[in-house]
Design an enzyme around this catalytic site. Structure first.
Site, PDB file in Angstrom:
ATOM      1  N   ILE A   1      -3.691  -4.815 -42.965  1.00  0.00           N
ATOM      2  CA  ILE A   1      -5.111  -4.464 -42.996  1.00  0.00           C
ATOM      3  C   ILE A   1      -5.630  -4.748 -44.396  1.00  0.00           C
ATOM      4  O   ILE A   1      -4.988  -4.388 -45.387  1.00  0.00           O
ATOM      5  CB  ILE A   1      -5.300  -2.977 -42.639  1.00  0.00           C
ATOM      6  CG1 ILE A   1      -4.861  -2.739 -41.199  1.00  0.00           C
ATOM      7  CG2 ILE A   1      -6.752  -2.559 -42.839  1.00  0.00           C
ATOM      8  CD1 ILE A   1      -4.746  -1.275 -40.831  1.00  0.00           C
ATOM      9  N   LEU A   2      -6.761  -5.424 -44.467  1.00  0.00           N
ATOM     10  CA  LEU A   2      -7.351  -5.741 -45.759  1.00  0.00           C
ATOM     11  C   LEU A   2      -8.394  -4.694 -46.119  1.00  0.00           C
ATOM     12  O   LEU A   2      -9.232  -4.330 -45.291  1.00  0.00           O
ATOM     13  CB  LEU A   2      -7.988  -7.134 -45.723  1.00  0.00           C
ATOM     14  CG  LEU A   2      -6.989  -8.275 -45.565  1.00  0.00           C
ATOM     15  CD1 LEU A   2      -7.725  -9.580 -45.281  1.00  0.00           C
ATOM     16  CD2 LEU A   2      -6.115  -8.414 -46.814  1.00  0.00           C
TER      17      LEU A   2
ATOM     18  N   HIS B   1      -7.515 -11.895 -32.590  1.00  0.00           N
ATOM     19  CA  HIS B   1      -6.862 -10.730 -31.976  1.00  0.00           C
ATOM     20  C   HIS B   1      -6.495 -11.091 -30.538  1.00  0.00           C
ATOM     21  O   HIS B   1      -7.348 -11.604 -29.805  1.00  0.00           O
ATOM     22  CB  HIS B   1      -7.809  -9.530 -32.018  1.00  0.00           C
ATOM     23  CG  HIS B   1      -7.255  -8.297 -31.382  1.00  0.00           C
ATOM     24  ND1 HIS B   1      -6.054  -7.726 -31.766  1.00  0.00           N
ATOM     25  CD2 HIS B   1      -7.727  -7.511 -30.371  1.00  0.00           C
ATOM     26  CE1 HIS B   1      -5.817  -6.654 -31.035  1.00  0.00           C
ATOM     27  NE2 HIS B   1      -6.812  -6.511 -30.171  1.00  0.00           N
TER      28      HIS B   1
HETATM   29  C1  GRF Z   1      -1.204 -13.973 -32.631  1.00  0.00           C
HETATM   30  O1  GRF Z   1      -1.052 -13.514 -31.314  1.00  0.00           O
HETATM   31  C2  GRF Z   1      -2.310 -13.258 -33.328  1.00  0.00           C
HETATM   32  O2  GRF Z   1      -3.405 -12.996 -32.502  1.00  0.00           O
HETATM   33  C3  GRF Z   1      -1.641 -11.980 -33.722  1.00  0.00           C
HETATM   34  O3  GRF Z   1      -0.366 -12.391 -34.167  1.00  0.00           O
HETATM   35  C4  GRF Z   1      -0.005 -13.577 -33.474  1.00  0.00           C
HETATM   36  C5  GRF Z   1       0.338 -14.610 -34.495  1.00  0.00           C
HETATM   37  O4  GRF Z   1       0.931 -15.743 -33.902  1.00  0.00           O
HETATM   38  N1  GRF Z   1      -2.411 -11.229 -34.675  1.00  0.00           N
HETATM   39  P1  GRF Z   1       1.213 -17.036 -34.786  1.00  0.00           P
HETATM   40  O5  GRF Z   1       1.889 -16.574 -36.065  1.00  0.00           O
HETATM   41  O6  GRF Z   1      -0.083 -17.728 -35.058  1.00  0.00           O
HETATM   42  O7  GRF Z   1       2.141 -17.871 -33.951  1.00  0.00           O
END
Ligand code: GRF
Length: 217
Positions: free
Chosen positions: A111-112, A128
């Site tokens: 979290i930023l 997300h």
């Molecule tokens: C994705 O599902 C993203 O939405 C979530 O973490 C995952 C990251 O996947 N926050 P990647 O590292 O881009 O393969």
């Protein structure tokens, strides 16, 4: 912001640059980073990834960046740092050196705080793996899977939003797409479908953003 407000002393090459500059923050695999890199390399996205920054030294996304000749940096979190704001301020300093138009959180698992966000207002995007307002935080796909099997939801989705503040996985939505859950799905099949949707949506949102906005740096 237009080029006329670029910092004094910025090289002419930066002032003339019209391709959007992206800094991508990751913590792991980086498949969404890869989708962005691929889109940039085929010019289907008029943007350039100017840096990839991870808080984890072993994030595979760093390899992906290096393979694409993109600077790959690690800004490790201090395990016992007294204040996350100190880290966020250092991270913002590092990001700022790359003069980004947009900062993309693509699997960034921290979290930023406002120490980072206030430096780049309305320029930080987050991905997300769930629909707006649903399953904020980690393990969103697993929690959607469980909710489906409890009969609470029939579908899930993905979204891309602006990160205005320290709220988790919420903010003005730039794009969303529903993802069906099928009765015979394994958790892995659902995850694969969600990731494929993320890759497509993230690039589509970025494409629209860079086509419809002036440089933000
Ligand atoms: C994705 O599902 C993203 O939405 C979530 O973490 C995952 C990251 O996947 N926050 P990647 O590292 O881009 O393969």
């Amino acid at each position: 912001m237009t080029n006329s407000s670029l910092p004094v002393g910025l090289p002419d090459s930066h002032a003339r640059e019209t391709v959007a500059r992206l800094v991508v923050l990751i913590s792991g695999n980086g498949s969404n980073l890869q989708a962005i890199l691929d889109a940039c390399s085929t010019a289907s996205l008029q943007a350039q990834v100017v840096a990839v920054i991870s808080n984890k030294p072993d994030a595979f996304g760093l390899e992906r960046a290096r393979k694409s000749n993109v600077p790959a940096l690690v800004v490790p979190a201090q395990p016992k740092a007294p204040d996350r704001r100190v880290y966020d301020s250092q991270l913002a300093d590092t990001v700022a050196t790359f003069l980004p138009d947009w900062i993309v959180l693509a699997g960034w698992m921290r979290i930023l705080t406002s120490s980072f966000l206030d430096r780049f207002p309305n320029r930080v995007l987050n991905l997300h793996p769930a629909l707006p307002g649903t399953f904020p935080g980690t393990h969103a796909i697993e929690r959607a899977w469980d909710a489906y099997h409890r009969g609470e939801i029939h579908q899930t989705g993905v979204m891309v939003h602006i990160v205005p503040d320290e709220g988790v996985d919420c903010g003005p939505v730039l794009g969303q797409e529903t993802v069906p859950i099928h009765a015979g799905d394994s958790p892995e099949q659902l995850e694969t479908r969600i990731h494929a949707t993320e890759h497509r949506l993230l690039v589509a949102v970025l494409r629209e953003l860079v086509q419809t906005t002036s440089p933000q740096r």
